[in-house]
Design an enzyme around this catalytic site. Sequence first.
Site, PDB file in Angstrom:
ATOM      1  N   LYS A  22       0.830  -1.210   0.000  1.00  0.00           N
ATOM      2  CA  LYS A  22       0.000   0.000   0.000  1.00  0.00           C
ATOM      3  C   LYS A  22       0.863   1.258   0.000  1.00  0.00           C
ATOM      4  CE  LYS A  22      -4.367  -1.758   1.658  1.00  0.00           C
ATOM      5  NZ  LYS A  22      -5.468  -1.679   2.600  1.00  0.00           N
ATOM      6  N   LYS A  58      -4.978  -9.616  -5.646  1.00  0.00           N
ATOM      7  CA  LYS A  58      -6.043  -9.935  -4.697  1.00  0.00           C
ATOM      8  C   LYS A  58      -7.227  -9.009  -4.951  1.00  0.00           C
ATOM      9  CE  LYS A  58      -6.572  -8.070  -0.617  1.00  0.00           C
ATOM     10  NZ  LYS A  58      -6.705  -7.631   0.767  1.00  0.00           N
ATOM     11  N   LYS A  79     -10.748  -3.629  -2.348  1.00  0.00           N
ATOM     12  CA  LYS A  79     -11.513  -2.389  -2.538  1.00  0.00           C
ATOM     13  C   LYS A  79     -10.622  -1.288  -3.115  1.00  0.00           C
ATOM     14  CE  LYS A  79     -13.077  -2.511   1.912  1.00  0.00           C
ATOM     15  NZ  LYS A  79     -12.959  -3.869   2.428  1.00  0.00           N
TER      16      LYS A  79
HETATM   17  N1  AQP Z   1      -9.539 -11.010  -2.061  1.00  0.00           N
HETATM   18  C1  AQP Z   1      -9.779 -11.532  -0.866  1.00  0.00           C
HETATM   19  N2  AQP Z   1      -9.833 -12.877  -0.716  1.00  0.00           N
HETATM   20  C2  AQP Z   1     -10.085 -13.430   0.499  1.00  0.00           C
HETATM   21  N3  AQP Z   1     -10.318 -12.687   1.613  1.00  0.00           N
HETATM   22  C3  AQP Z   1     -10.272 -11.360   1.507  1.00  0.00           C
HETATM   23  N4  AQP Z   1     -10.457 -10.352   2.399  1.00  0.00           N
HETATM   24  C4  AQP Z   1     -10.300  -9.169   1.780  1.00  0.00           C
HETATM   25  N5  AQP Z   1     -10.033  -9.358   0.485  1.00  0.00           N
HETATM   26  C5  AQP Z   1     -10.008 -10.703   0.275  1.00  0.00           C
HETATM   27  C6  AQP Z   1     -10.768 -10.563   3.811  1.00  0.00           C
HETATM   28  O1  AQP Z   1     -11.907  -9.762   4.112  1.00  0.00           O
HETATM   29  C7  AQP Z   1     -11.816  -9.320   5.461  1.00  0.00           C
HETATM   30  C8  AQP Z   1     -12.096  -7.844   5.553  1.00  0.00           C
HETATM   31  O2  AQP Z   1     -11.082  -7.137   4.868  1.00  0.00           O
HETATM   32  P1  AQP Z   1     -10.922  -5.574   5.019  1.00  0.00           P
HETATM   33  O3  AQP Z   1     -11.863  -4.863   4.139  1.00  0.00           O
HETATM   34  O4  AQP Z   1     -11.006  -5.148   6.415  1.00  0.00           O
HETATM   35  O5  AQP Z   1      -9.466  -5.282   4.576  1.00  0.00           O
HETATM   36  P2  AQP Z   1      -8.655  -5.803   3.368  1.00  0.00           P
HETATM   37  O6  AQP Z   1      -8.171  -7.183   3.585  1.00  0.00           O
HETATM   38  O7  AQP Z   1      -7.585  -4.791   3.185  1.00  0.00           O
HETATM   39  O8  AQP Z   1      -9.720  -5.807   2.196  1.00  0.00           O
HETATM   40  P3  AQP Z   1      -9.617  -5.007   0.888  1.00  0.00           P
HETATM   41  O9  AQP Z   1     -10.791  -5.212   0.044  1.00  0.00           O
HETATM   42  O10 AQP Z   1      -8.284  -5.296   0.269  1.00  0.00           O
HETATM   43  O11 AQP Z   1      -9.679  -3.509   1.416  1.00  0.00           O
HETATM   44  P4  AQP Z   1      -8.754  -2.279   1.166  1.00  0.00           P
HETATM   45  O12 AQP Z   1      -8.459  -2.241  -0.281  1.00  0.00           O
HETATM   46  O13 AQP Z   1      -9.591  -1.125   1.620  1.00  0.00           O
HETATM   47  O14 AQP Z   1      -7.543  -2.490   1.997  1.00  0.00           O
HETATM   48  C9  AQP Z   1     -10.410  -9.692   5.964  1.00  0.00           C
HETATM   49  O15 AQP Z   1     -10.506 -10.838   6.777  1.00  0.00           O
HETATM   50  C10 AQP Z   1      -9.663 -10.004   4.706  1.00  0.00           C
HETATM   51  O16 AQP Z   1      -8.654 -10.972   4.929  1.00  0.00           O
END
Ligand code: AQP
Length: 331
Positions: free
Chosen positions: A111, A190, A193
Amino acid sequence: MTRLFSGIQPSGELHIGNFLGAIHNWVELQNTYEAIYCVVDLHALSGDFDPAILSERTLTMARHLLACGIDPDKSVLFVQGHVPEHAELMWIFCSVTPIGELERMTQFKDKSARQLSINTGLLIYPVLQAADILLYKGEVVPVGEDQVQHLELTREIARKFNTRFGPTFPEPASRLSTAKRIVGLDGQAKMSKSLGNTIGIIESPESMWDKLRPAFTDPARQRKSDPGEPTRCNIFTLHGYFTPAENQNEIASACRGATIGCFDCKKILHKNMSDRFEPIRQREAELQSKPGYVVDVLEAGASAARSIARQTVGEVREKMGMLPCQTAGGD
Ligand code: AQP
């Protein structure tokens, strides 16, 4: 009952990566654990966010979780920022966390590489995550694979604190779902968001199709007549979560034999995916018509979470030799 904790950022839509990797598990696990779930608005501040929509996004995420099946009679559901002890414990944990450990976190490296100006929140994000979990002495944490490294750090922070100040915290274990890493529609990274490669689970079928139609497939298939290899195709991987097993075999053979094109393969996935989420979409629409209910759930959740959090922080402050405040702890 063993206590379980997990959280999700209100940084955008609840996407199928979140759902298959974590939330689907949350719903199952609330039947066998004392489950505490949190919309982590403080974490969202470490990325790009718009103050004009942050509170709406927080409420929307809570509504989506309820629509997915998080049941307030079984789980505590609350907003992280409503329990100030998360930030206090994070600061305390900073005193036992080596900066080098934070700098080597993969998520920080990924990030921060995408940002011109790197804020401190992005670096200490995993310390706040440790505080989230250990504030409730959570022993099990259902997460996707991307969070396993952070969980390992949480265990280390618990260990360091216990060694220095006496046994206080459990060393929580991560609990992965079978869909521990869903790849985004770009077929590369992955689903995330912040990368904009997602499909939201509450999206209309039309909007789902608009995203699925241009999604990356096996690059060998330039034309319908080119034979493909399903194991190289993210669309085929997604069929694994939405399409009955017997149909998956048919699709794989048709792809290898070039008797089905990527468009038709996506059409089948779209139908199965959008059918799978239809009941959730309906529940979400019902919840939209009673916004007071979601607010009440979050208020009750925060009140339950606060009483555990205060106890833990009281114990921590005492073990660290901090001067107690006789007037602390009132609402
Ligand atoms: N692609 C994924 N595959 C499996 N699990 C996933 N998680 C997120 N993306 C995937 C799991 O969802 C939970 C909540 O995640 P989060 O939104 O708190 O943070 P994150 O992992 O950082 O998700 P994003 O979508 O990638 O958000 P941004 O881009 O905002 O950082 C967690 O348990 C995560 O493992």
